[in-house]
Design a protein around this motif. Sequence first.
Motif, PDB file in Angstrom:
ATOM      1  N   UNK A   1      23.538  50.380  42.941  1.00 45.14           N
ATOM      2  CA  UNK A   1      24.963  50.279  43.598  1.00 45.14           C
ATOM      3  C   UNK A   1      24.820  49.635  44.751  1.00 45.14           C
ATOM      4  N   UNK A   2      23.630  50.116  45.167  1.00 48.70           N
ATOM      5  CA  UNK A   2      23.320  49.460  47.165  1.00 48.70           C
ATOM      6  C   UNK A   2      23.616  48.466  46.806  1.00 48.70           C
ATOM      7  N   UNK A   3      23.213  47.800  45.934  1.00 43.92           N
ATOM      8  CA  UNK A   3      23.157  45.924  46.497  1.00 43.92           C
ATOM      9  C   UNK A   3      24.595  45.751  46.028  1.00 43.92           C
ATOM     10  N   UNK A   4      25.068  43.723  46.419  1.00 40.63           N
ATOM     11  CA  UNK A   4      26.658  43.203  46.027  1.00 40.63           C
ATOM     12  C   UNK A   4      27.238  43.673  44.439  1.00 40.63           C
ATOM     13  N   UNK A   5      25.257  43.433  44.335  1.00 34.61           N
ATOM     14  CA  UNK A   5      25.369  43.334  42.334  1.00 34.61           C
ATOM     15  C   UNK A   5      26.107  44.094  41.825  1.00 34.61           C
ATOM     16  N   UNK A   6      25.746  45.555  42.554  1.00 32.86           N
ATOM     17  CA  UNK A   6      25.996  46.558  41.394  1.00 32.86           C
ATOM     18  C   UNK A   6      27.585  46.813  42.589  1.00 32.86           C
ATOM     19  N   UNK A   7      27.828  46.382  43.360  1.00 36.23           N
ATOM     20  CA  UNK A   7      29.110  46.498  43.745  1.00 36.23           C
ATOM     21  C   UNK A   7      30.767  45.434  42.777  1.00 36.23           C
ATOM     22  N   UNK A   8      30.111  44.682  42.494  1.00 37.93           N
ATOM     23  CA  UNK A   8      30.819  42.856  42.002  1.00 37.93           C
ATOM     24  C   UNK A   8      30.417  43.362  40.707  1.00 37.93           C
ATOM     25  N   UNK A   9      30.191  43.394  39.704  1.00 32.88           N
ATOM     26  CA  UNK A   9      29.483  43.026  38.471  1.00 32.88           C
ATOM     27  C   UNK A   9      28.919  44.826  38.013  1.00 32.88           C
ATOM     28  N   UNK A  10      28.470  45.721  38.696  1.00 30.73           N
ATOM     29  CA  UNK A  10      28.447  47.066  37.848  1.00 30.73           C
ATOM     30  C   UNK A  10      30.144  47.620  38.140  1.00 30.73           C
ATOM     31  N   UNK A  11      30.882  47.990  38.612  1.00 27.38           N
ATOM     32  CA  UNK A  11      31.784  47.865  39.460  1.00 27.38           C
ATOM     33  C   UNK A  11      33.450  46.903  39.355  1.00 27.38           C
ATOM     34  N   UNK A  12      33.494  46.733  40.794  1.00 27.56           N
ATOM     35  CA  UNK A  12      34.621  45.954  40.440  1.00 27.56           C
ATOM     36  C   UNK A  12      34.981  45.464  40.147  1.00 27.56           C
ATOM     37  N   UNK A  13      33.910  43.922  39.413  1.00 31.00           N
ATOM     38  CA  UNK A  13      34.169  43.287  37.861  1.00 31.00           C
ATOM     39  C   UNK A  13      35.000  43.089  36.811  1.00 31.00           C
ATOM     40  N   UNK A  14      33.848  44.365  36.638  1.00 33.33           N
ATOM     41  CA  UNK A  14      34.493  44.407  35.179  1.00 33.33           C
ATOM     42  C   UNK A  14      34.759  45.556  35.283  1.00 33.33           C
ATOM     43  N   UNK A  15      35.737  46.184  35.707  1.00 30.23           N
ATOM     44  CA  UNK A  15      36.727  47.629  35.552  1.00 30.23           C
ATOM     45  C   UNK A  15      37.793  46.499  35.734  1.00 30.23           C
ATOM     46  N   UNK A  16      38.280  46.199  36.684  1.00 31.13           N
ATOM     47  CA  UNK A  16      39.270  45.060  36.807  1.00 31.13           C
ATOM     48  C   UNK A  16      39.728  44.059  35.270  1.00 31.13           C
ATOM     49  N   UNK A  17      38.966  43.884  34.786  1.00 32.47           N
ATOM     50  CA  UNK A  17      39.235  43.659  33.917  1.00 32.47           C
ATOM     51  C   UNK A  17      39.258  44.646  32.558  1.00 32.47           C
TER      52      UNK A  17
END
Length: 662
Positions: free
Chosen positions: A323-339
């Motif tokens: 989660x410390x990197x942008x990938x952990x923001x966009x595709x660990x958390x926000x992107x998939x959860x928004x879907x």
Amino acid sequence: MAIKKKSEKISASTDAITSSLKETRVFAPPREFAKNAHIKSPAQYQKLWEQSVKKPEVFWGKQAKENLEWIKPFKKVLQWKAPFAKWFTGGKLNASANCIDRHVTAGLGNKAALIWEGEPGDSRTLTYQDLLRETSKCANALKALGVTPGDRVAIYMPLIPETVIAMLACARVGAMHCVVFGGFSSEALADRINDCGASVVITADGGYRKGAVVALKQNVDVAIERCPSVSHVLVVRRTGTLVTMQPARDHWWGEFLGRMSSHCPPYEADSEHPLFLLYTSGSTGKPKGILHTTGGYLLGAALSAKIVFDLKPSDTFWCTADAGWVTGHSYLAYGPLANGATIVMYEGAPNHPDWGRLWSIVEKHRVSILYTAPTAIRACLRAGDSWPAKHDLSSLRLLGSVGEPINPEAWMWYHEVIGGGRCPIVDTWWQTETGSIMISPLPGAIPQVPGSATKPFFGVFPDIVDKNGKPVPAGSGGFLVIRKPWPSMLRTIWGDDERYKQQYWSQVPGVYFTGDGARRDKKGNIWIMGRIDDVLNVSGHRLSTMEVESALVSHKLVAEAAVVGRPDELKGEGIVAFVTLQVGFSASDALRDELKKHVAVQIGALARPDDIRFADALPKTRSGKIMRRLLRDVAAGRNSNQDTSTLEDLSVVAALRADSED
Ligand code: PRX
């Protein structure tokens, strides 16, 4: 399925970049995959892409309405006063409500949102209902600690469910999270906290990594001794490690949240309300706090997750990034959860207790989409086929790669050994600054070419130009730029609009400068050729040479240091430091080890130099500039054909070549 073509070699050069291409294998999307994909054919992709760049406001306006839930509809899609963008103005929404509440309302409360596995083998599953309850409690805890909209909260955590809960809780109350990678040192943490002025830090007593405990709370204690903005620390009990709790300042997560209500109405954020800050390395100066805002960022993450990963309700999506990197923001958390997808999270190292760990997680949780970095793929390749062979990987249907160029050998191994030859691979190019994937094949539509990120995503208008901003012909290397604003673009560098303008919008006036070199082949596929500035890419993570140099110079025996990258089979780039010592001190192996350790303590283990070479002097031009290109050749053990006519003292280079560790 693979169409193997005769190997050809193209060489091209501009002022700065030379490329040589050998790879021409093409893998068409499997027919079955394409039939069921969101985007099913090259023609469908091409049509939509053209619409998206010809009329971006129509395209993005439609996508924003379809993919996000708005508390108040937006009035205008884009306000663009270059280089400052405002997307979906007049609209109000909440990112955590988009990632949780709307799925619960839609009846998915009992669906698994997050499946987590700890390194020791413990595991937890949180449904969307659980995620809503825990996020709301944490949000109320933040309010109780005095956090108000726009405040900054630093998150310094192992990869446990509370990390995602903490991020979503910040979004719920309108605070900005600033996640700092748990592998960074207390020094690096303190610098980031001080830059953003965080009032609360969320951490854990420790986290597991390679069987050992990383003492996170202890690092926080050291860091905040010099962080006057911090008034509270919330501590998750993860490892049971003994920690010092300072009364009134430090609170145990479990006890504190236990007293909170599990209902917290989401803050009604303006679309441009800041969502988070994430620090990344630039070539000069201190780390940059990249600012992302709510509506545009969330749309970029949500839409790209859906289309690039072809996300379906039945998917179990595992992004291995921290989660410390942008990938952990966009595709660990926000992107998939928004879907409304199910995400998998794993706390520890890929080789703990052995190299079968990743594959055992895929098997156990029936992962259908795996998104990881080339450095991990290469490490697994090296460990051997026998590890994946022990596991049933038949649940996988799609693979992804991010962080650095993936070499064709690793691509082929990923494709054949992990994907069983049936899974498309999306090689996704993007950056902390872009917020979401910008260039990638769409798995049901675009033929994949090992090593190429292929085509731009919808709404993304890339170009490859020379130093005057003129497009270069197909086959030639140049600078990768993006010609039009896109919703998830960074808005600025925290507290430094001028640096934002300078670094991203001035090199080629009026267009976004990525800092990467690239080349487009005759079929329009884009090949990323790596950074063109003094930024290292170590295991898919950006590190600034400047930061490593200042860490070295902060050692009392070091007079001067120059740091460059050299190709590294596993890490992409290894770090080589050239060091001159203070007068009267001499080099030794013990000092070399001490300096390596010193850098690890100052920045984090990721920045530990692989090689340190001592010299009496560094190669400089007559005007005093260190000749890095020359040092890069020395570091790589290459004969240099650099122009040395401006070099002050040629003998310096011979001395540097001689002092090699290897
Ligand atoms: O050089 C590119 C490389 O990583 C840089 C961005 O680093 P960071 O902001 O830390 O974000 C990493 C994860 C998005 C880029 O400028 N990079 C990233 N993805 C790729 C890549 N290089 C080649 N191919 C990729 N797929």
